[in-house]
Design an enzyme around this catalytic site. Structure first.
Site, PDB file in Angstrom:
ATOM      1  N   ALA A 126      48.573   7.806  47.012  1.00 17.90           N
ATOM      2  CA  ALA A 126      47.431   7.307  47.824  1.00 17.90           C
ATOM      3  C   ALA A 126      46.229   7.597  47.128  1.00 17.90           C
ATOM      4  O   ALA A 126      45.992   8.463  46.218  1.00 17.90           O
ATOM      5  CB  ALA A 126      47.350   7.954  49.140  1.00 17.90           C
ATOM      6  N   MET A 127      45.165   6.688  47.444  1.00 15.61           N
ATOM      7  CA  MET A 127      43.920   7.131  46.602  1.00 15.61           C
ATOM      8  C   MET A 127      42.677   6.828  47.821  1.00 15.61           C
ATOM      9  O   MET A 127      42.838   5.936  48.619  1.00 15.61           O
ATOM     10  CB  MET A 127      43.610   6.149  45.618  1.00 15.61           C
ATOM     11  CG  MET A 127      42.340   6.327  44.935  1.00 15.61           C
ATOM     12  SD  MET A 127      42.076   7.993  44.109  1.00 15.61           S
ATOM     13  CE  MET A 127      40.150   8.152  44.000  1.00 15.61           C
ATOM     14  N   GLU A 128      41.848   7.792  47.968  1.00 16.89           N
ATOM     15  CA  GLU A 128      40.861   8.038  48.693  1.00 16.89           C
ATOM     16  C   GLU A 128      39.683   7.062  48.762  1.00 16.89           C
ATOM     17  O   GLU A 128      38.376   7.624  49.172  1.00 16.89           O
ATOM     18  CB  GLU A 128      40.363   9.541  48.820  1.00 16.89           C
ATOM     19  CG  GLU A 128      39.456  10.088  47.637  1.00 16.89           C
ATOM     20  CD  GLU A 128      40.556  10.596  46.540  1.00 16.89           C
ATOM     21  OE1 GLU A 128      40.024  11.303  45.912  1.00 16.89           O
ATOM     22  OE2 GLU A 128      41.591  10.398  46.713  1.00 16.89           O
ATOM     23  N   ASN A 129      39.560   6.210  48.069  1.00 22.98           N
ATOM     24  CA  ASN A 129      38.377   5.280  47.882  1.00 22.98           C
ATOM     25  C   ASN A 129      37.848   5.144  49.342  1.00 22.98           C
ATOM     26  O   ASN A 129      38.105   4.864  50.174  1.00 22.98           O
ATOM     27  CB  ASN A 129      38.909   3.878  47.401  1.00 22.98           C
ATOM     28  CG  ASN A 129      39.876   3.626  46.399  1.00 22.98           C
ATOM     29  OD1 ASN A 129      39.607   4.207  45.469  1.00 22.98           O
ATOM     30  ND2 ASN A 129      41.106   3.243  46.760  1.00 22.98           N
ATOM     31  N   HIS A 185      39.376  13.485  52.142  1.00 24.12           N
ATOM     32  CA  HIS A 185      38.515  13.361  50.998  1.00 24.12           C
ATOM     33  C   HIS A 185      37.338  12.669  51.213  1.00 24.12           C
ATOM     34  O   HIS A 185      36.520  12.683  50.332  1.00 24.12           O
ATOM     35  CB  HIS A 185      39.542  12.582  49.990  1.00 24.12           C
ATOM     36  CG  HIS A 185      40.256  13.490  49.106  1.00 24.12           C
ATOM     37  ND1 HIS A 185      39.767  14.506  48.217  1.00 24.12           N
ATOM     38  CD2 HIS A 185      41.616  13.249  48.719  1.00 24.12           C
ATOM     39  CE1 HIS A 185      40.680  14.986  47.442  1.00 24.12           C
ATOM     40  NE2 HIS A 185      42.047  14.217  47.698  1.00 24.12           N
ATOM     41  N   GLU A 227      40.274  18.509  45.681  1.00 20.12           N
ATOM     42  CA  GLU A 227      41.711  18.416  45.926  1.00 20.12           C
ATOM     43  C   GLU A 227      42.248  19.792  46.577  1.00 20.12           C
ATOM     44  O   GLU A 227      42.980  19.509  47.476  1.00 20.12           O
ATOM     45  CB  GLU A 227      42.706  18.277  44.713  1.00 20.12           C
ATOM     46  CG  GLU A 227      42.381  16.831  43.943  1.00 20.12           C
ATOM     47  CD  GLU A 227      43.048  15.789  44.795  1.00 20.12           C
ATOM     48  OE1 GLU A 227      43.713  16.028  45.605  1.00 20.12           O
ATOM     49  OE2 GLU A 227      42.420  14.551  44.592  1.00 20.12           O
ATOM     50  N   HIS A 267      45.250  14.076  54.424  1.00 24.33           N
ATOM     51  CA  HIS A 267      44.900  14.553  52.949  1.00 24.33           C
ATOM     52  C   HIS A 267      43.685  13.458  52.509  1.00 24.33           C
ATOM     53  O   HIS A 267      42.456  13.929  51.982  1.00 24.33           O
ATOM     54  CB  HIS A 267      46.076  14.530  52.030  1.00 24.33           C
ATOM     55  CG  HIS A 267      45.432  15.111  50.513  1.00 24.33           C
ATOM     56  ND1 HIS A 267      45.559  16.435  50.161  1.00 24.33           N
ATOM     57  CD2 HIS A 267      44.949  14.331  49.508  1.00 24.33           C
ATOM     58  CE1 HIS A 267      45.193  16.379  48.817  1.00 24.33           C
ATOM     59  NE2 HIS A 267      44.657  15.105  48.435  1.00 24.33           N
ATOM     60  N   GLU A 268      43.831  12.264  52.692  1.00 18.80           N
ATOM     61  CA  GLU A 268      43.084  11.202  52.263  1.00 18.80           C
ATOM     62  C   GLU A 268      41.708  11.378  52.998  1.00 18.80           C
ATOM     63  O   GLU A 268      40.469  10.932  52.697  1.00 18.80           O
ATOM     64  CB  GLU A 268      43.835   9.812  52.243  1.00 18.80           C
ATOM     65  CG  GLU A 268      45.118   9.667  51.178  1.00 18.80           C
ATOM     66  CD  GLU A 268      44.735  10.385  49.752  1.00 18.80           C
ATOM     67  OE1 GLU A 268      43.755  10.059  49.125  1.00 18.80           O
ATOM     68  OE2 GLU A 268      45.692  11.116  49.445  1.00 18.80           O
TER      69      GLU A 268
END
Length: 841
Positions: A342-345, A381, A400, A377-378
């Site tokens: 996953a990526m928190e864009n 962020h 993180e 988690h995301e």
């Protein structure tokens, strides 16, 4: 950013507990950074000559100019599906894209050279304007540096003046790849292909993954986290597709076959958070937090769980921080191809499908927990990382770490308020933590204390002698030949049978009493004791384990096994610690034991130790009294895993019966929590018919969880020719998506026969496989290495192959193999005797 999708909840808990302590006991105070720079007062430049004209000595951008905003136009002529055209042999798909960008910036240090980042883009038509005078400044040259800096250098005929406001316009052309970095094409199947080779069901989309340094692949930019700016984006795409980006849609225009989607301005943010997607995906009904996925997945309700919990988690964070989520919308999108999980864009969080989609009746309870953990988690962020960002990547833990810990700590909201839309480093953090400590009359030098944890590698082992009262520490290392003089500041709390409340002091104990340190595992260190105290703790575990906190029962197993691997204690001590498990009903100590036995299993499953060790597993690692709660599900799953892996006849028969029923009348009665291991055992104990059935099910299903279970099961076969067939499939994107190739090869390497095949396969196809997670591959395939011959092969691999980002992990594997060789030679006889003695009784 989450690194892995299919994680054990217990492992996640253990990780949080073990890593929490570097700041546990300290983060009870206000956490702040220095005040942010305002829009009109950017970060001041470093002390350098008054005019910069040459490349700085580091690979970092000079701070002579600071971006304020971008106008980005991107045009993608790609199609979401291949259209068959008569008399045309090549498909109509195109992977090219084009665009232009105008960067508005302020000069803070006189210079005649502009440095920005650009990678794999053809850039042209550079123009610079003075926004104060509306005059154009002539560009004398534009060139790219032929090194790892990836600098695009623009030389000017006259200098930019400090305090001046300027703009830089560029035109560029790029190409979409399928390597999971920058902007790339992802693919999936809509429905079921009518026949092998049928392309009509293939669908394509464009997605981005820009962390840490891949925004420069999409458009020329100041691609460093400290260079925050506002982004105004317009995407030109096919009429039938939908474009998403960080900010909400401002305006859509339809012109012929094209759709012009303009988005509102983003908040001030770093380039690695820049994101967009172009697809035919659909979303769950929500005006603020829509969850996008393949139309089939949305129609089947697989996005429902994520949509339900996202708003609740977001509200929790808003109440906790007393800061509202700063964007006007929050999209989440489940992707067929993404690395990492996953990526928190900001405003457009991307996930692997398995990290976001929950399928009732197919996904296990463990996967459900994993999805909630990754989403939390995301979302964390969005504040820690997006709103407040580290200045550079060497302090990644600032985002993180806090994103991981935030569910455990009530971090004061002032931290976020003072650095909103800005950057900070650890010194800012220590400064404001010190203020909190002083306000609470705590006698601690925060910077000195924390430096020992953040400026040096590793962690300590604390040795306590309860007879003499002596306490010492040393760097914990598996390699006993390594020398280290590192020391840490370590707050320690203890408890004993005579005082069950944790005490921040050390006491001598009178036998047969015991002392337990690191109560509830709030410290990031391991603990060793004198033999008498170890024996007292083991006796307590076997007679009345409830006096030892649950987390410490797990910790004692973990510490003992790791201390044995480091040759600090005898391996028989670690093995003896597991005896209390005969009566243990909680999942977490069992899970700790299984994870730690894995090393012994890998070192000796090719030796005579394996026989009695397997018998011992069957005798011990089957919970005998499991209560009816959520832990029951976890314990049952663990029991089935151990029983099937150890070849328990009842488990093998159960797996064959359930799988056979599925094959016979297409009725799958296997509980989702058990499918991972039942599928595996059925394929392992079967032959071509079982393998082919699993493969056909894998091809026909679009359920993410089911695909994951089946991918793993296909690697469990004991037929060498089937394993080789499966390995070959990983090279064919029509059969196995490249993002899944590393996972499959790693799974194959877990068996003795598969490990040899996988090792040869990795070396034969390194160029292809290294794009999909080389660290995972190397770790998996070398985890069993414990002979001189394997060491020599690994060293030859390191010398002969271009390793790229895998160079470090290969060197670590070489070091670990040396440690394994020595450990096996010293412990084989001891282990064989212990297992034989235990199984004889």
């Amino acid at each position: 950013m989450a690194k892995d999708t299919h994680i054990s909840k217990a492992i996640a808990i253990a990780f949080v507990v073990l890593t929490i302590s570097a700041i546990a006991g300290l983060i009870t105070m206000i956490i702040l950074y220095k005040a942010q720079i305002s829009a009109m007062n950017p970060t001041p430049p470093p002390t350098v000559p008054s005019t910069t004209t040459v490349l700085p000595p580091t690979m970092r951008l000079p701070r002579s100019v600071i971006p304020e905003s971008y106008e980005v136009f991107l045009r993608f002529p790609f199609y979401t599906k291949i259209l068959e055209v008569v008399n045309v042999t090549s498909p109509n798909q195109t992977t090219n894209f084009s665009g232009n960008t105008t960067i508005h910036f302020q000069c803070v240090q006189r210079t005649s050279t502009i440095y920005i980042h650009s990678m794999e883009l053809e850039v042209s038509e550079a123009k610079v304007f003075n926004r104060n005078t509306d005059g154009e400044i002539q560009v004398s040259s534009m060139s790219s540096h032929e090194d790892h800096s990836e600098f695009l250098v623009i030389e000017l005929n006259e200098a930019l003046e400090s305090g001046g406001n300027y703009s830089l316009s560029l035109v560029f052309v790029g190409e979409l790849y399928h390597n999971f970095d920058g902007a790339y094409i992802s693919s999936y199947t809509e429905g079921v292909p009518s026949h092998e080779g049928d392309k009509s069901a293939d669908r394509f989309l464009i997605i981005t993954n820009n962390e840490p340094i891949y925004a420069r692949n999409v458009f020329p930019c100041f691609d460093e986290p400290e260079m925050k700016a506002v982004f105004n984006v317009t995407i030109i795409h096919r009429r039938q597709t939908t474009a998403l980006a960080n900010a909400p849609v401002d305006k859509i225009q339809l012109i012929d076959d094209w759709k012009y989607t303009r988005f509102h301005s983003t908040p001030k943010m770093s380039t690695y958070l820049f994101a967009f997607a172009v697809s035919e995906f659909e979303a769950t009904a929500s005006s603020y937090e829509p969850t996008y996925a393949r139309p089939e997945a949305v129609a089947a309700g697989h996005t429902k769980y994520a949509a339900e919990i996202t708003g609740k988690i977001l509200s929790f964070y808003e109440n906790l921080f007393e800061i509202k989520y700063m964007q006007q919308k929050l999209d989440q999108i489940a992707l067929p191809d993404l690395s990492p999980a996953a990526m928190e864009n900001w405003g457009l969080i991307t996930y692997q499908e398995g990290a976001l989609l929950y399928e009732e009746g197919a996904s296990s309870s463990l996967q459900k927990e994993s999805i909630a953990t990754i989403i939390a988690h995301e979302l964390a962020h969005q504040w820690f990382g997006n709103l407040v960002t580290m200045k550079w990547w060497n302090q990644l833990f600032l985002k993180e770490g806090f994103a991981t810990y935030i569910s455990c700590f009530a971090v004061d909201h002032m931290y976020l308020r003072d650095l909103s839309y800005a950057n900070g480093d650890q010194n800012d953090l220590w400064h404001y933590m010190q203020k909190g400590a002083d306000a609470n009359n705590r006698q601690v030098d925060v910077a000195k204390f924390m430096d020992s944890w953040t400026k040096q590698i590793g962690y300590p082992v604390i040795t306590i002698n309860t007879t003499s009262g002596e306490i010492s520490q040393k760097h914990f290392l598996f390699n006993d030949s390594s020398q280290s003089s590192l020391v840490w500041d370590v707050p320690i709390r203890v408890m004993s049978k005579t005082f069950l409340s944790p005490k921040p002091v050390f006491l001598k104990t009178s036998q047969p009493d015991w002392l337990l340190a690191n109560v509830n595992c709030t410290g990031y260190y391991r603990v060793n004791y004198n033999p008498e105290n170890w024996e007292a703790l083991l006796t307590q575990l076997e007679t009345n384990r409830s006096l030892i906190p649950l987390m410490n029962r797990m910790q004692l197993i973990d510490d003992a096994f790791n201390l044995a691997r480091a040759k600090i204690v005898n391996v028989t001590l670690a093995l003896n610690v597991t005896r209390f498990l005969y009566n243990e009903t909680d999942f977490h100590p069992w899970d700790s034991a299984m994870r730690n036995f894995q090393y012994i299993y890998l070192m000796f499953d090719r030796t005579e130790v394996y026989g009695p060790m397997q018998v011992r597993f069957l005798k011990t690692f089957l919970p005998c009294d499991i209560q009816n709660n959520n832990l029951k599900k976890q314990s049952q799953t663990l029991a089935v895993q151990v029983a099937c892996n150890s070849g328990l006849p009842d488990c093998v028969a159960m797996a064959k019966r359930m799988f056979g029923l599925w094959m016979k009348d297409n009725t799958n009665i296997i509980h989702p929590n058990l499918r991972h291991w039942i599928y595996c055992e059925a394929v392992a104990s079967g032959g071509k018919e079982e393998w082919d059935f699993a493969w056909s099910q894998y091809q026909s299903t679009n359920d993410t969880s089911e695909k994951y279970h089946l991918r793993h099961a296909l690697s469990c076969t004991k037929k060498i020719w089937l394993l080789n067939r499966y390995l070959g499939y990983t090279l064919d994107p029509e059969k196995i998506q490249q993002v899944d190739a590393a996972e499959i090869v790693s799974s194959i390497s877990k068996s003795v026969a598969g490990q040899v095949l996988a090792w040869n396969f990795i070396r034969a196809h390194w160029d292809y496989l290294s794009h999909g997670g080389p660290a995972v591959l190397i770790h998996a395939v070398t985890s069993r290495f414990s002979t001189q011959f394997e060491l020599q092969e690994l060293e030859r691999f390191a010398a002969d192959y271009h390793l790229g980002s895998a160079e470090r992990v290969v060197q670590q594997a070489i070091e670990q193999t040396r440690v394994n060789i020595q450990w096996v030679s010293e412990h084989k006889d001891v282990l064989l005797q212990w297992f034989e003695r235990e199984t004889a009784s």
